[in-house]
Design an enzyme around this catalytic site. Sequence first.
Site, mmCIF file in Angstrom:
data_model
loop_
_atom_site.group_PDB
_atom_site.id
_atom_site.type_symbol
_atom_site.label_atom_id
_atom_site.label_comp_id
_atom_site.label_asym_id
_atom_site.label_seq_id
_atom_site.Cartn_x
_atom_site.Cartn_y
_atom_site.Cartn_z
ATOM 1 N N THR A 134 20.758 19.410 81.248
ATOM 2 C CA THR A 134 22.033 19.343 80.525
ATOM 3 C C THR A 134 22.207 20.515 79.561
ATOM 4 O O THR A 134 21.267 20.916 78.868
ATOM 5 C CB THR A 134 22.114 18.025 79.735
ATOM 6 O OG1 THR A 134 22.068 16.944 80.647
ATOM 7 C CG2 THR A 134 23.407 17.938 78.934
ATOM 8 N N ARG A 306 19.608 -22.863 65.956
ATOM 9 C CA ARG A 306 20.577 -22.807 64.863
ATOM 10 C C ARG A 306 21.635 -23.887 65.015
ATOM 11 O O ARG A 306 22.214 -24.065 66.088
ATOM 12 C CB ARG A 306 21.244 -21.428 64.877
ATOM 13 C CG ARG A 306 22.320 -21.231 63.843
ATOM 14 C CD ARG A 306 21.728 -21.039 62.473
ATOM 15 N NE ARG A 306 22.712 -20.437 61.580
ATOM 16 C CZ ARG A 306 22.860 -20.780 60.315
ATOM 17 N NH1 ARG A 306 22.104 -21.723 59.793
ATOM 18 N NH2 ARG A 306 23.749 -20.176 59.564
ATOM 19 N N GLU A 421 21.918 10.460 82.598
ATOM 20 C CA GLU A 421 21.763 10.290 84.047
ATOM 21 C C GLU A 421 23.120 10.105 84.717
ATOM 22 O O GLU A 421 23.233 9.437 85.756
ATOM 23 C CB GLU A 421 20.826 9.127 84.376
ATOM 24 C CG GLU A 421 19.357 9.481 84.259
ATOM 25 C CD GLU A 421 18.886 10.507 85.271
ATOM 26 O OE1 GLU A 421 19.480 10.600 86.360
ATOM 27 O OE2 GLU A 421 17.933 11.245 84.965
#
Length: 644
Positions: A134, A306, A421
């Site tokens: 890149t 919870r 990618e």
Amino acid sequence: MATTGEHLSKALDGAWHSARDRARTNMADPAFAPHYTPDLEQAREITLRQMRLLAEHGYAASGFSVESGGTGDVGGAVASIEMLAMSDLSLMVKAGVQWGLFGGAIENLGTKRHHDKYISPLINLDLLGCFAMTETGHGSDVQALETTATFDPATDEFVIHSPTVSARKDYIGGAAQHAKIAAVFAQLVTKGESYGVHCFVVPIRDDDGRDLPGVTTSDCGHKGGLPGVDNGRIVFDNVRVPRENLLNRYADVEADGTYASDIESSSRRFFTMVGTLVRGRVTVGGSAGAAARVALSIATRYALLRRQFDAPGSDDEVLLMDYLVHQRRLLPHIAKSYALGFAQNELISVMDRIQSMPSTEVDPQEQRELEGRAAGLKVVNTWHAARAIQECREACGGAGYMAENRLTALRADVDVFTTFEGDNHVLTQLVAKELLTAYADEVQGMSPVEWMRFAADTISDVVKKRTAAQQIIQTILDTRQDNEEDGSLFNRGTQLTMFEDREQYLLSTAARRLQAANKREDDPFDAFNFVQDHVLHAARAHIDRVVLEAFVAAIDDCGDESACDLLSDLCDLFALTVIDEDKAWFMEHRHLSVERSKAVLRGINERCRTLRPHVTTLVEGLGVPEYLLGSAMLDREGAAEPAV
């Protein structure tokens, strides 16, 4: 005797169960415990130390051929690297760069002279490398990279140079600190002619960590996540390397500067070279999927602990997981995680088969299909991970925002997976291109009548080219029972047909629109741009169909009856959720009436209620060990409710 959750986990591991289970065993070492370490130097040191432990465990060797000094287990290597995401995505990326990208470039683009010199040291980490593709100005458009490698016959060297500011290698993992050598992608120039992008081995640092002459590295510093990865930038100022440093599997340059390649077309040569590096894209998608499973395991376990608000007529507060709205937040993502896991296993199997055979025996069409499938699953896996982890963070309220509970770090780390990618939108177009070019040459000049006849035959064949379990899926389709009642939406044949019909229609109409646009527009770019949204929709429909078929095949392969029943319900939930998300298209094209559209929502709610008693089992099936959850709120709240 194995529990149902263990059967689910083994089914989700698929053919790579041994490799994945070995990774779980290795990561039971406290050195791999999840951690929150925002300090860059400390995080990078932890990651490198973990890498060395992985090397001792033999992680790297499996990804390389026996001839190169490895053990030749391509699929096992990818599955093992994916599992590292459950510990730390920085570790997964660092390992992927060293052994997958850098090492993969050496093995797949180089020849024996490169293998003998580099493979063994990079496996055992005596040589740390980076993958310099890149650039600041070019990411997805790799063919347009600006870095040059100009051959000088007088010295028998290539001159590596960054001619512009935008030619700087950017975001390169390892370039900031640890890498001593780089696999550099550059435009090969010899005798005044450019032959396109090739890969070169270029030393960048000495043994003391100092930049070599002509090389300037810099540190990207703090990023949105992945603090353990030393991303950096590289600029080359007429850096000379020997001619032998060209990775010359597909092309070479003689001492007099003569260029030679068995692949005449520069474009085909480029895509052949890049195609051999598909393993990185496969790994990124699978690792994102693994990260999503961690987040879903944390959030679901929390929802089983919870409590919030009293139930009418009771002094007991209600578990979060007992609210339908909470089930709707998490269970569809769990279903999709299973679906994508099964599709990923199929992809790894195809890749393993293709990359384990001699290159001369590889069918080019199969290779292109592998690249298209890898692109598509990378897209859907990474987008799923980003969305699922965000939902998990919100589902845990304020606790989910605490760093000690890991969800914020997972969200930050996985964010860039949608970009590297290959940008997801660009990759989605790649998928569509592969599907459309299968018959593009044949549609020129067809009349509408001829086109419809062609589409009815050819595109149906494209869609019906099964990705898995051909006989099983065809049997399901043949025995399909369809009607306008709610129950038909739970019929697997109906679901498969709806997915197929959508893909076939979108592909055929996209091709037809492209044909019309090409006749109307002088500029090919304008013609494609005119139908781009349609093309992307067609690609997404294709990916959805591939994933659903993989899920169906996995159910058939699962040998435990209780696990099969749960997988079947999860498959319904996945299929109906996809239909619900594209409900407008199904209604516009008369696959859903208004009443049947409402039945989709009822079906999703019904499957959530059906699966609620088995949530603990489903989470166990995701295969994330408790020691890799790394969430303090689960320890404080106590143990989750037992499986039913």
